[in-house]
Design a protein around this motif. Structure first.
Motif, PDB file in Angstrom:
ATOM      1  N   GLU A   1      -4.416  41.169  15.759  1.00 19.63           N
ATOM      2  CA  GLU A   1      -4.368  41.064  17.221  1.00 19.63           C
ATOM      3  C   GLU A   1      -3.461  42.135  17.818  1.00 19.63           C
ATOM      4  O   GLU A   1      -3.807  42.770  18.829  1.00 19.63           O
ATOM      5  N   ARG A   2      -2.317  42.369  17.199  1.00 17.86           N
ATOM      6  CA  ARG A   2      -1.391  43.379  17.708  1.00 17.86           C
ATOM      7  C   ARG A   2      -1.951  44.791  17.540  1.00 17.86           C
ATOM      8  O   ARG A   2      -1.791  45.647  18.415  1.00 17.86           O
ATOM      9  N   VAL A   3      -2.605  45.042  16.410  1.00 13.45           N
ATOM     10  CA  VAL A   3      -3.214  46.355  16.187  1.00 13.45           C
ATOM     11  C   VAL A   3      -4.312  46.611  17.210  1.00 13.45           C
ATOM     12  O   VAL A   3      -4.410  47.704  17.782  1.00 13.45           O
ATOM     13  N   GLU A   4      -5.128  45.596  17.459  1.00 14.73           N
ATOM     14  CA  GLU A   4      -6.216  45.749  18.426  1.00 14.73           C
ATOM     15  C   GLU A   4      -5.673  46.042  19.816  1.00 14.73           C
ATOM     16  O   GLU A   4      -6.176  46.919  20.527  1.00 14.73           O
ATOM     17  N   ALA A   5      -4.621  45.322  20.209  1.00 15.33           N
ATOM     18  CA  ALA A   5      -4.029  45.554  21.534  1.00 15.33           C
ATOM     19  C   ALA A   5      -3.451  46.963  21.636  1.00 15.33           C
ATOM     20  O   ALA A   5      -3.595  47.642  22.663  1.00 15.33           O
ATOM     21  N   ALA A   6      -2.827  47.425  20.556  1.00 16.29           N
ATOM     22  CA  ALA A   6      -2.199  48.745  20.583  1.00 16.29           C
ATOM     23  C   ALA A   6      -3.235  49.865  20.616  1.00 16.29           C
ATOM     24  O   ALA A   6      -3.067  50.856  21.344  1.00 16.29           O
ATOM     25  N   ARG A   7      -4.310  49.705  19.863  1.00 15.59           N
ATOM     26  CA  ARG A   7      -5.297  50.796  19.835  1.00 15.59           C
ATOM     27  C   ARG A   7      -6.048  50.927  21.166  1.00 15.59           C
ATOM     28  O   ARG A   7      -6.588  51.983  21.471  1.00 15.59           O
ATOM     29  N   LEU A   8      -6.048  49.840  21.968  1.00 21.78           N
ATOM     30  CA  LEU A   8      -6.712  49.857  23.270  1.00 21.78           C
ATOM     31  C   LEU A   8      -5.744  50.106  24.422  1.00 21.78           C
ATOM     32  O   LEU A   8      -6.152  50.150  25.574  1.00 21.78           O
ATOM     33  N   ALA A   9      -4.452  50.256  24.096  1.00 20.16           N
ATOM     34  CA  ALA A   9      -3.441  50.470  25.130  1.00 20.16           C
ATOM     35  C   ALA A   9      -3.430  51.942  25.524  1.00 20.16           C
ATOM     36  O   ALA A   9      -2.793  52.779  24.894  1.00 20.16           O
ATOM     37  N   GLY A  10      -4.162  52.265  26.574  1.00 19.30           N
ATOM     38  CA  GLY A  10      -4.353  53.659  26.953  1.00 19.30           C
ATOM     39  C   GLY A  10      -5.717  54.115  26.463  1.00 19.30           C
ATOM     40  O   GLY A  10      -6.676  53.338  26.432  1.00 19.30           O
TER      41      GLY A  10
END
Length: 424
Positions: free
Chosen positions: A104-113
């Motif tokens: 979940e954290r990886v997914e949020a980070a890769r989509l942040a920007g």
């Protein structure tokens, strides 16, 4: 609705256009967004690369660390039966919730920007690194997935780098030139940080890289080594961080390559822990690694999938009393050198069951049987899958016969599942 671990794994398998895409730019960018560079993952981080021997080195180092009172985390690939096997804390597989939280954290980070696409392995590696960083153990052991220089694991700088062996494998990605393969593996080395080299012979490209980076190198057969005693025990001699010679005697055979056991002890010493005799004996006597010369009754299962690994398996089996007949249940992926693997195992196998493997890299049982026939080997059965092969062979196995299940992680994983149902 939140996704389960199986949901996440299915999603990750299809979200990137290709299964394997070497390169660090995308992974490093997401790692930066996740804050993975803000502080060390652990007190000591060890990265392990090599063609063969990575898994056994990780398993023994992990066990040795725990026997010496260290908390440990390890990340390996691939898994045999459950994805959770890839990430272990103090020897225990990670919980589903830990892995899901990481995804979940990886997914949020890769989509942040601007969105960054990640492969299945890259997302899994970042999720594992996040989980390890949360715990911050004494010792974090990271196994490289493919190559070294461009593998996702290499986004993290290690305190000690390990190169076990270098041989031909994964030619589609690493090529057939051993010097070039050595260059890729040596990509995990870091300036000023020690390296442990677990083979007596490595390509010249590794030595060149060691010199370029001013790495304090520790070679098997030079700074550390092992020797076997007549009693079946063995001795290790290595060096401490200060350069002092250190020796342990009467060590038990761990059932795994002694080269890799010697490597694990040397790494432990370079992490500032002088190996103690009794703790080391206890660790090596109790270490186990599924799918590496793993015995279930008369069935021996090993994930060896290239000639170098197969020769080691054959050498270990040759030390055992010869059974009345040893049958090889073999399944090999299409991109592996089946003929060379068969030739390496042929001295210790009397007859074969050829099994097919599914998927885009799969090789059918019929194709494998042709390779076996070309080596003048007796093929008892051609099966569509390892499970079908086990189901056919199990009721026909006679007293005094043994079976070697070999050729691929996929072969061993499916055979293990089938054997567990057969033995119930």
């Amino acid at each position: 609705m939140s996704l389960t671990l199986d949901d996440w794994l299915a999603r990750l398998e299809r979200q990137h256009p290709v299964a394997i895409e070497l390169g660090l730019d995308r992974v490093a960018a997401v790692a930066e967004r996740l804050g993975l560079y803000a502080r060390p993952l652990a007190e000591h981080v060890v990265t392990v690369a090599g063609t063969n021997g990575k898994g056994s080195t990780v398993a023994m180092l992990e066990r040795l660390g725990r026997a010496h009172g260290l908390t440990t985390a390890s990340y390996t690939s691939p898994h045999l039966l459950r994805y959770n096997e890839r990430l272990r804390f103090d020897g225990e597989p990670a919980e589903d919730a830990t892995l899901v939280a990481g995804f979940e954290r990886v997914e949020a980070a890769r989509l942040a920007g601007e969105a960054i696409s990640l492969t299945y392995f890259e997302a899994g590696t970042l999720a594992a690194l996040l989980a390890i960083a949360e715990v911050r153990p004494h010792l974090a052991i990271l196994e490289v997935g493919l190559g070294g220089r461009l593998d996702a694991v290499n986004v993290i700088d290690s305190d000690v780098a390990v190169i076990t062996t270098i041989a031909h494998d994964h030619a589609d990605f690493l090529g057939d030139d051993l010097d070039g393969i050595g260059y890729e593996k040596a990509g995990i080395l870091r300036h000023g940080h020690p390296a442990v080299l677990g083979s007596r012979e490595l390509p010249a490209s590794v030595s060149r890289r060691l010199e370029e980076l001013a790495v304090a190198d520790h070679w098997l057969g030079r700074e550390f080594d092992h020797c076997e005693a007549d009693s079946g025990s063995w001795a290790w001699q290595g060096r401490t961080m200060e350069g002092n010679t250190y020796r342990l005697d009467n060590l038990p055979d761990p059932g795994l390559p002694l080269d890799n056991a010697a490597v694990a002890l040397q790494v432990l010493a370079l992490c500032g822990v002088a190996p103690r005799a009794e703790a080391s004996r206890q660790a090596l006597a109790s270490v186990s690694l599924p799918g590496r010369l793993q015995w279930k009754g008369p069935w021996c299962l090993d994930v060896a999938h290239n000639p170098h690994a197969a020769r080691y398996v054959a050498s270990r089996l040759a030390r055992r009393p010869r059974p009345s007949r040893r049958i090889g249940l073999l399944g090999v992926l299409k991109d592996k050198d089946a003929e060379a693997l068969i030739a390496a195992l042929a001295p210790v196998v009397d007859a074969w069951v050829a099994v097919g493997l599914s998927g885009p890299r799969g090789r059918s049982g019929e194709e494998l049987a042709e390779s076996l026939a070309g080596c003048a080997a007796e093929v008892l059965k051609v099966a569509a899958s390892p499970g079908e092969g086990v189901a056919w062979l199990a009721p026909r196995l006679k007293e005094g016969e043994e079976v070697l299940v070999c050729g691929s992680f996929h072969t061993v994983a499916e055979a293990l599942e089938a054997l567990e149902s057969e033995l119930l």
